[in-house]
Design a protein around this motif. Structure first.
Motif, mmCIF file in Angstrom:
data_model
loop_
_atom_site.group_PDB
_atom_site.id
_atom_site.type_symbol
_atom_site.label_atom_id
_atom_site.label_comp_id
_atom_site.label_asym_id
_atom_site.label_seq_id
_atom_site.Cartn_x
_atom_site.Cartn_y
_atom_site.Cartn_z
ATOM 1 N N ASN A 169 1.049 -1.137 0.020
ATOM 2 C CA ASN A 169 -0.151 -0.013 -0.200
ATOM 3 C C ASN A 169 0.771 1.305 -0.111
ATOM 4 O O ASN A 169 0.163 2.222 0.562
ATOM 5 C CB ASN A 169 -1.104 0.066 1.042
ATOM 6 C CG ASN A 169 -0.104 -0.317 2.517
ATOM 7 O OD1 ASN A 169 1.144 -0.383 2.750
ATOM 8 N ND2 ASN A 169 -1.121 -0.220 3.390
ATOM 9 N N SER A 170 1.828 1.094 -0.722
ATOM 10 C CA SER A 170 2.813 2.524 -0.469
ATOM 11 C C SER A 170 2.240 3.308 -1.583
ATOM 12 O O SER A 170 1.197 3.253 -2.278
ATOM 13 C CB SER A 170 3.968 2.038 -1.505
ATOM 14 O OG SER A 170 4.700 0.963 -0.765
ATOM 15 N N ILE A 171 2.666 4.759 -1.254
ATOM 16 C CA ILE A 171 1.974 5.825 -2.012
ATOM 17 C C ILE A 171 2.665 5.388 -3.278
ATOM 18 O O ILE A 171 3.814 5.155 -3.535
ATOM 19 C CB ILE A 171 2.325 7.275 -1.512
ATOM 20 C CG1 ILE A 171 4.145 7.461 -1.151
ATOM 21 C CG2 ILE A 171 1.786 7.326 -0.114
ATOM 22 C CD1 ILE A 171 4.419 8.711 -1.019
ATOM 23 N N LYS A 172 2.047 6.220 -4.448
ATOM 24 C CA LYS A 172 2.463 6.068 -5.937
ATOM 25 C C LYS A 172 4.008 6.460 -6.126
ATOM 26 O O LYS A 172 4.665 5.234 -6.832
ATOM 27 C CB LYS A 172 1.694 7.020 -6.780
ATOM 28 C CG LYS A 172 0.362 6.764 -7.192
ATOM 29 C CD LYS A 172 0.326 5.693 -8.161
ATOM 30 C CE LYS A 172 -1.080 5.203 -8.686
ATOM 31 N NZ LYS A 172 -1.614 3.941 -8.433
ATOM 32 N N PRO A 173 4.622 7.332 -5.895
ATOM 33 C CA PRO A 173 5.873 7.465 -6.050
ATOM 34 C C PRO A 173 6.914 6.473 -5.452
ATOM 35 O O PRO A 173 8.091 6.282 -6.160
ATOM 36 C CB PRO A 173 6.290 8.891 -5.658
ATOM 37 C CG PRO A 173 5.290 9.486 -5.160
ATOM 38 C CD PRO A 173 4.068 8.512 -5.086
ATOM 39 N N ARG A 174 6.379 5.752 -4.385
ATOM 40 C CA ARG A 174 7.391 4.663 -3.770
ATOM 41 C C ARG A 174 6.697 3.275 -4.284
ATOM 42 O O ARG A 174 7.230 2.351 -3.563
ATOM 43 C CB ARG A 174 7.397 4.974 -2.476
ATOM 44 C CG ARG A 174 8.131 6.263 -1.950
ATOM 45 C CD ARG A 174 7.998 6.651 -0.703
ATOM 46 N NE ARG A 174 8.487 7.941 -0.323
ATOM 47 C CZ ARG A 174 8.281 8.526 0.703
ATOM 48 N NH1 ARG A 174 7.676 7.946 1.752
ATOM 49 N NH2 ARG A 174 8.850 9.806 0.899
ATOM 50 N N GLU A 175 5.827 2.968 -5.081
ATOM 51 C CA GLU A 175 5.435 1.874 -5.450
ATOM 52 C C GLU A 175 6.473 0.847 -5.650
ATOM 53 O O GLU A 175 7.122 1.162 -6.588
ATOM 54 C CB GLU A 175 4.112 1.764 -6.411
ATOM 55 C CG GLU A 175 2.817 2.130 -5.988
ATOM 56 C CD GLU A 175 1.833 1.944 -6.876
ATOM 57 O OE1 GLU A 175 2.303 1.992 -8.207
ATOM 58 O OE2 GLU A 175 0.521 2.076 -6.669
ATOM 59 N N ALA A 176 6.459 -0.502 -5.141
ATOM 60 C CA ALA A 176 7.329 -1.414 -5.544
ATOM 61 C C ALA A 176 8.684 -1.201 -5.113
ATOM 62 O O ALA A 176 9.755 -1.950 -5.742
ATOM 63 C CB ALA A 176 7.067 -1.834 -7.057
ATOM 64 N N ARG A 177 8.958 -0.140 -4.340
ATOM 65 C CA ARG A 177 10.412 -0.069 -4.179
ATOM 66 C C ARG A 177 10.289 0.219 -2.560
ATOM 67 O O ARG A 177 11.264 0.899 -2.065
ATOM 68 C CB ARG A 177 10.414 1.697 -4.440
ATOM 69 C CG ARG A 177 10.595 1.600 -5.987
ATOM 70 C CD ARG A 177 10.700 2.998 -6.535
ATOM 71 N NE ARG A 177 12.281 3.185 -6.530
ATOM 72 C CZ ARG A 177 12.886 4.398 -6.380
ATOM 73 N NH1 ARG A 177 12.018 5.569 -6.381
ATOM 74 N NH2 ARG A 177 14.210 4.570 -6.084
ATOM 75 N N GLU A 178 9.226 -0.461 -1.777
ATOM 76 C CA GLU A 178 9.329 -0.233 -0.294
ATOM 77 C C GLU A 178 9.087 -1.618 0.428
ATOM 78 O O GLU A 178 8.288 -2.399 -0.043
ATOM 79 C CB GLU A 178 8.405 0.763 0.205
ATOM 80 C CG GLU A 178 8.480 2.182 0.018
ATOM 81 C CD GLU A 178 7.614 3.014 0.624
ATOM 82 O OE1 GLU A 178 8.137 4.030 1.337
ATOM 83 O OE2 GLU A 178 6.357 2.823 0.742
#
Length: 195
Positions: A178-187
């Motif tokens: 459920n990351s925010i858009k700019p961090r999707e698939a990077r957290e």
């Protein structure tokens, strides 16, 4: 690198509005975790807090025993202006590595990735010393290749497992869904407790 990322470096980033890591509000993974905490009296630390939008969320949900620490003075001044009633003694202008005390909950949000990678072992040791016996460290770590360029500095699940596993029980270390858009698939969302 270590000397470059000093208090003056971070102060300059705030003074010149180079704060791309600042989402302007609490991010969803942290909000969802905080929503599950029932004990409002626990002692909480937000290290390398910056403008600490998470602090507003904690306060609005009945938590008051929260301590915010940052290496730069401007974000602490920003918090004072934004939340004038927040106790001044709970806003700490200090190097995280010189902090003392024990906390029940420590929140990680874009602090680990801002430190020079050669400080990562020190980070783990310090976090362990700051947590109470039944305390928890939770939050988000970046999941992208570690390069010389940064901050932010990346890392991998494998590296974090290796780094934390000697001193901590790893309860959760998984891709944040459920990351925010700019961090999707990077957290990666993680929860660790002292061994």
């Amino acid at each position: 690198m270590k000397n470059q990322l000093n208090s003056d470096y971070w102060e300059n980033r705030y003074q010149t509005n180079q704060t791309g890591w600042d989402a302007g509000t609490i991010t969803t993974p942290l909000k969802n975790y905080i929503d599950q905490i029932t004990d409002k009296n626990i002692k909480i630390l937000i290290p390398g807090a910056g403008n600490a939008h998470e602090l507003d969320y904690f306060l609005s949900n009945g938590f008051n025993n929260i301590f915010v620490v940052d290496f730069a003075e401007t974000p602490l001044q920003n918090i004072k202006k934004r939340i004038p009633h927040f106790p001044e003694e709970q806003l700490i202008y200090s190097d995280f590595f010189e902090l003392e005390g024990k906390f029940d909950l420590i929140m990680e949000q874009t602090f680990f990735c801002a430190l020079s990678p050669d400080l990562r072992k020190n980070y783990v040791t310090k976090m362990h010393s700051l947590l109470s016996e039944k305390g928890k460290l939770f939050g988000l770590l970046f999941d992208f290749p570690l390069t010389e360029e940064g901050p932010p500095f990346g890392g991998s699940k494998e590296e974090y497992q290796s780094l934390f596993s000697d001193s901590f029980m790893i309860k959760t270390l998984e891709a944040a869904y459920n990351s925010i858009k700019p961090r999707e698939a990077r957290e990666l969302f993680f929860i660790v407790t002292p061994k």
